[in-house]
Motif scaffolding. Sequence first.
Motif, PDB file in Angstrom:
ATOM      1  N   VAL A  19       0.920  -1.322   0.080  1.00 14.04           N
ATOM      2  CA  VAL A  19      -0.085   0.083  -0.110  1.00 14.04           C
ATOM      3  C   VAL A  19       0.869   1.271  -0.021  1.00 14.04           C
ATOM      4  N   SER A  20       2.111   1.209  -0.558  1.00 17.36           N
ATOM      5  CA  SER A  20       2.650   2.418  -0.917  1.00 17.36           C
ATOM      6  C   SER A  20       2.100   3.611  -1.555  1.00 17.36           C
ATOM      7  N   ASN A  21       1.128   2.917  -2.311  1.00 21.87           N
ATOM      8  CA  ASN A  21       0.258   3.918  -2.943  1.00 21.87           C
ATOM      9  C   ASN A  21      -1.471   3.483  -2.391  1.00 21.87           C
ATOM     10  N   PRO A  22      -1.809   4.027  -1.378  1.00 25.45           N
ATOM     11  CA  PRO A  22      -3.124   3.540  -0.870  1.00 25.45           C
ATOM     12  C   PRO A  22      -4.207   3.590  -1.917  1.00 25.45           C
ATOM     13  N   ALA A  23      -4.011   4.390  -3.021  1.00 29.05           N
ATOM     14  CA  ALA A  23      -5.196   4.378  -3.976  1.00 29.05           C
ATOM     15  C   ALA A  23      -5.010   3.072  -4.877  1.00 29.05           C
ATOM     16  N   VAL A  24      -3.861   2.371  -4.969  1.00 27.59           N
ATOM     17  CA  VAL A  24      -3.964   1.240  -5.685  1.00 27.59           C
ATOM     18  C   VAL A  24      -3.049   0.210  -4.848  1.00 27.59           C
ATOM     19  N   PRO A  25      -3.741  -0.608  -3.874  1.00 31.94           N
ATOM     20  CA  PRO A  25      -3.240  -1.659  -3.189  1.00 31.94           C
ATOM     21  C   PRO A  25      -2.967  -2.865  -4.269  1.00 31.94           C
ATOM     22  N   ILE A  26      -1.528  -3.368  -4.040  1.00 36.17           N
ATOM     23  CA  ILE A  26      -1.221  -4.605  -4.785  1.00 36.17           C
ATOM     24  C   ILE A  26      -1.098  -5.589  -4.164  1.00 36.17           C
ATOM     25  N   TYR A  27      -1.337  -6.845  -4.540  1.00 38.09           N
ATOM     26  CA  TYR A  27      -1.230  -7.886  -3.812  1.00 38.09           C
ATOM     27  C   TYR A  27       0.350  -8.440  -3.894  1.00 38.09           C
ATOM     28  N   ARG A  28       0.801  -8.874  -2.881  1.00 40.26           N
ATOM     29  CA  ARG A  28       2.145  -9.308  -2.787  1.00 40.26           C
ATOM     30  C   ARG A  28       2.341 -10.581  -2.415  1.00 40.26           C
ATOM     31  N   SER A  29       1.519 -11.162  -1.570  1.00 42.64           N
ATOM     32  CA  SER A  29       1.632 -12.732  -1.215  1.00 42.64           C
ATOM     33  C   SER A  29       0.512 -13.191  -0.086  1.00 42.64           C
ATOM     34  N   SER A  30       0.281 -14.445   0.179  1.00 40.89           N
ATOM     35  CA  SER A  30      -0.523 -15.034   0.931  1.00 40.89           C
ATOM     36  C   SER A  30      -0.015 -16.371   1.661  1.00 40.89           C
ATOM     37  N   LEU A  31      -0.694 -16.562   2.749  1.00 39.22           N
ATOM     38  CA  LEU A  31      -0.404 -17.838   3.534  1.00 39.22           C
ATOM     39  C   LEU A  31      -1.594 -18.539   4.042  1.00 39.22           C
ATOM     40  N   ASP A  32      -1.840 -19.808   3.455  1.00 43.50           N
ATOM     41  CA  ASP A  32      -2.899 -20.442   3.855  1.00 43.50           C
ATOM     42  C   ASP A  32      -2.787 -21.413   5.034  1.00 43.50           C
ATOM     43  N   LEU A  33      -3.326 -21.406   6.235  1.00 44.07           N
ATOM     44  CA  LEU A  33      -3.164 -22.081   7.206  1.00 44.07           C
ATOM     45  C   LEU A  33      -3.696 -23.545   7.165  1.00 44.07           C
ATOM     46  N   PRO A  34      -3.257 -24.473   7.946  1.00 45.90           N
ATOM     47  CA  PRO A  34      -3.712 -25.905   7.920  1.00 45.90           C
ATOM     48  C   PRO A  34      -5.284 -25.916   8.699  1.00 45.90           C
ATOM     49  N   GLY A  35      -5.903 -26.829   8.256  1.00 49.91           N
ATOM     50  CA  GLY A  35      -7.000 -27.235   9.274  1.00 49.91           C
ATOM     51  C   GLY A  35      -7.835 -26.246   8.804  1.00 49.91           C
ATOM     52  N   SER A  36      -8.699 -26.083  10.280  1.00 52.60           N
ATOM     53  CA  SER A  36     -10.216 -25.074  10.311  1.00 52.60           C
ATOM     54  C   SER A  36      -9.744 -23.890  10.804  1.00 52.60           C
ATOM     55  N   ALA A  37      -8.476 -23.293  10.732  1.00 50.02           N
ATOM     56  CA  ALA A  37      -8.160 -22.131  11.327  1.00 50.02           C
ATOM     57  C   ALA A  37      -8.858 -21.073  10.621  1.00 50.02           C
ATOM     58  N   ASP A  38      -9.334 -20.059  11.582  1.00 47.91           N
ATOM     59  CA  ASP A  38     -10.385 -19.008  11.135  1.00 47.91           C
ATOM     60  C   ASP A  38      -9.780 -17.654  11.626  1.00 47.91           C
ATOM     61  N   VAL A  39      -8.812 -17.047  10.840  1.00 49.55           N
ATOM     62  CA  VAL A  39      -8.168 -15.951  11.533  1.00 49.55           C
ATOM     63  C   VAL A  39      -8.855 -14.765  11.720  1.00 49.55           C
ATOM     64  N   GLU A  40      -8.928 -14.480  13.055  1.00 47.77           N
ATOM     65  CA  GLU A  40      -9.792 -13.139  13.303  1.00 47.77           C
ATOM     66  C   GLU A  40      -9.082 -11.703  13.456  1.00 47.77           C
ATOM     67  N   ASN A  41      -7.792 -11.736  13.773  1.00 50.46           N
ATOM     68  CA  ASN A  41      -6.980 -10.484  13.812  1.00 50.46           C
ATOM     69  C   ASN A  41      -5.445 -10.859  13.618  1.00 50.46           C
ATOM     70  N   VAL A  42      -4.827  -9.558  13.438  1.00 48.85           N
ATOM     71  CA  VAL A  42      -3.472  -9.789  13.140  1.00 48.85           C
ATOM     72  C   VAL A  42      -2.459  -8.536  13.713  1.00 48.85           C
ATOM     73  N   PHE A  43      -1.513  -8.882  13.981  1.00 49.35           N
ATOM     74  CA  PHE A  43      -0.573  -7.870  14.823  1.00 49.35           C
ATOM     75  C   PHE A  43       0.792  -7.931  14.312  1.00 49.35           C
ATOM     76  N   VAL A  44       1.399  -7.064  13.917  1.00 52.38           N
ATOM     77  CA  VAL A  44       2.701  -7.178  13.207  1.00 52.38           C
ATOM     78  C   VAL A  44       3.831  -6.426  14.139  1.00 52.38           C
ATOM     79  N   SER A  45       4.971  -7.192  14.293  1.00 50.85           N
ATOM     80  CA  SER A  45       6.246  -6.446  15.257  1.00 50.85           C
ATOM     81  C   SER A  45       7.239  -7.218  14.605  1.00 50.85           C
ATOM     82  N   GLY A  46       8.185  -6.273  14.276  1.00 47.11           N
ATOM     83  CA  GLY A  46       9.128  -6.510  13.456  1.00 47.11           C
ATOM     84  C   GLY A  46       9.138  -7.425  12.417  1.00 47.11           C
ATOM     85  N   ASN A  47       9.858  -8.540  12.387  1.00 46.11           N
ATOM     86  CA  ASN A  47       9.717  -9.538  11.144  1.00 46.11           C
ATOM     87  C   ASN A  47       8.686 -10.531  11.321  1.00 46.11           C
TER      88      ASN A  47
END
Length: 425
Positions: free
Chosen positions: A208-236
Amino acid sequence: MPKLKLFSLAIALTLALVFIFGCGKKSVVSDLIPPTVQITSPADASILSGDTIFVNVTASDNQGVARVDFYVDGETLFTDFSSPFIFPWLILVYNDSTVHTLSAVAVDGAGNADTFAISVTVRVAPGVYFISSTTTAATSYYNLFVWGNYAAVAQQGNGIQIFDISNPANPQFLSSYNTGGGSANGVFVSGNYLFIAYGAVGLHVLDVSNPAVPIYRSSLDLPGSADVENVFVSGNYAYLAAKNSGMYIVDLSNLDTLVALSQYNLGSGNAFDVKVIDTLAYIAYGGEGLEIVNVKNPLIPAFVGRYTPAGSALARRLDVVGNRAYLALQNAGLDIVSLAIPSAPVQLGNYNTTNSFFTGVQVDGNNAYLANRDDGVQIVDVSIPATPSSITFFNTEGQANNLIFRNSFIYVADQSSLTLLRYVP
């Protein structure tokens, strides 16, 4: 015919043609006369109060006024293209007792301009004020993140939307992202990257370096029945709170190849929220309450301590400030928990109201800002943790699912809209 007569005839014909065609041309007269403009109300040096002030302007020009631009402190806020020239100026976005320069610039069709400026003082009384509300074809504004002049809103079942909030009185829709088929439950921005907690799909990363044009970078599918509710990023690392699956730690060192390093799932409740400070992760673990986990080694997250609320309370969101955690509880209010001994967190106090269904919390200074679902936003004084007390509330039109407080503004994911409020102590 003698040469002299031919030459004279040629001159005569040339003069005749010049006269004929010259008379057919219209002379072009440049418009060099500028318009005149004057602010008729408010008056110079006025003290203004209330919510919206109507700025009235008279403007005239010999060829007609094309438009009037209205400026506040040098920033264009409004343009009117026809008389009467009126600017509805929302003053609730300014601090109390501040002085502002209000200017009107009249422009004619030739680009000539005239400016009139006054100075006014704005007074804003204490209280919670509605500033604006914006929506698109959203299905459910569920969560949000604010950074700089932008807000990203997670829509359950419809991806994310990004708004320009540089003018709180008039937020502008910029862009959206809705690829992946999951339910966008949470969103976090770090640097130039936006991270989506995408429900059963897992994690998506956008540039989102240009928020007007968000560009897909990557994704990660989790195994099983994981239902991701929230995300927090710190460092790497990204820390994912997942229903039925606890917390996942994801390596972000190579954004093109996301790697799930570990999973923590000692509790039996649903992980709704997660915050990480230094080497400790704090998880709002549904019926389990608060779980504290050591993530110094992301490959082996280790249990540190747990706080379980009384009764059947469900921890939906949390905030951590200093050595205290604040748990937004479904049907049981707000629990304030001491983290002085991480292995043995204890309750310091509880704030509850009739029909409380807290779905979001943020603490700033002595105040806790609470999203109370069907009852809008509540502001609570938590300066004395043992006896938190209500300050005020504002019942939004929608369903307050979560909120963020920044610089006196409250941004609310209000089910069908992004709602902006202003709190003046």
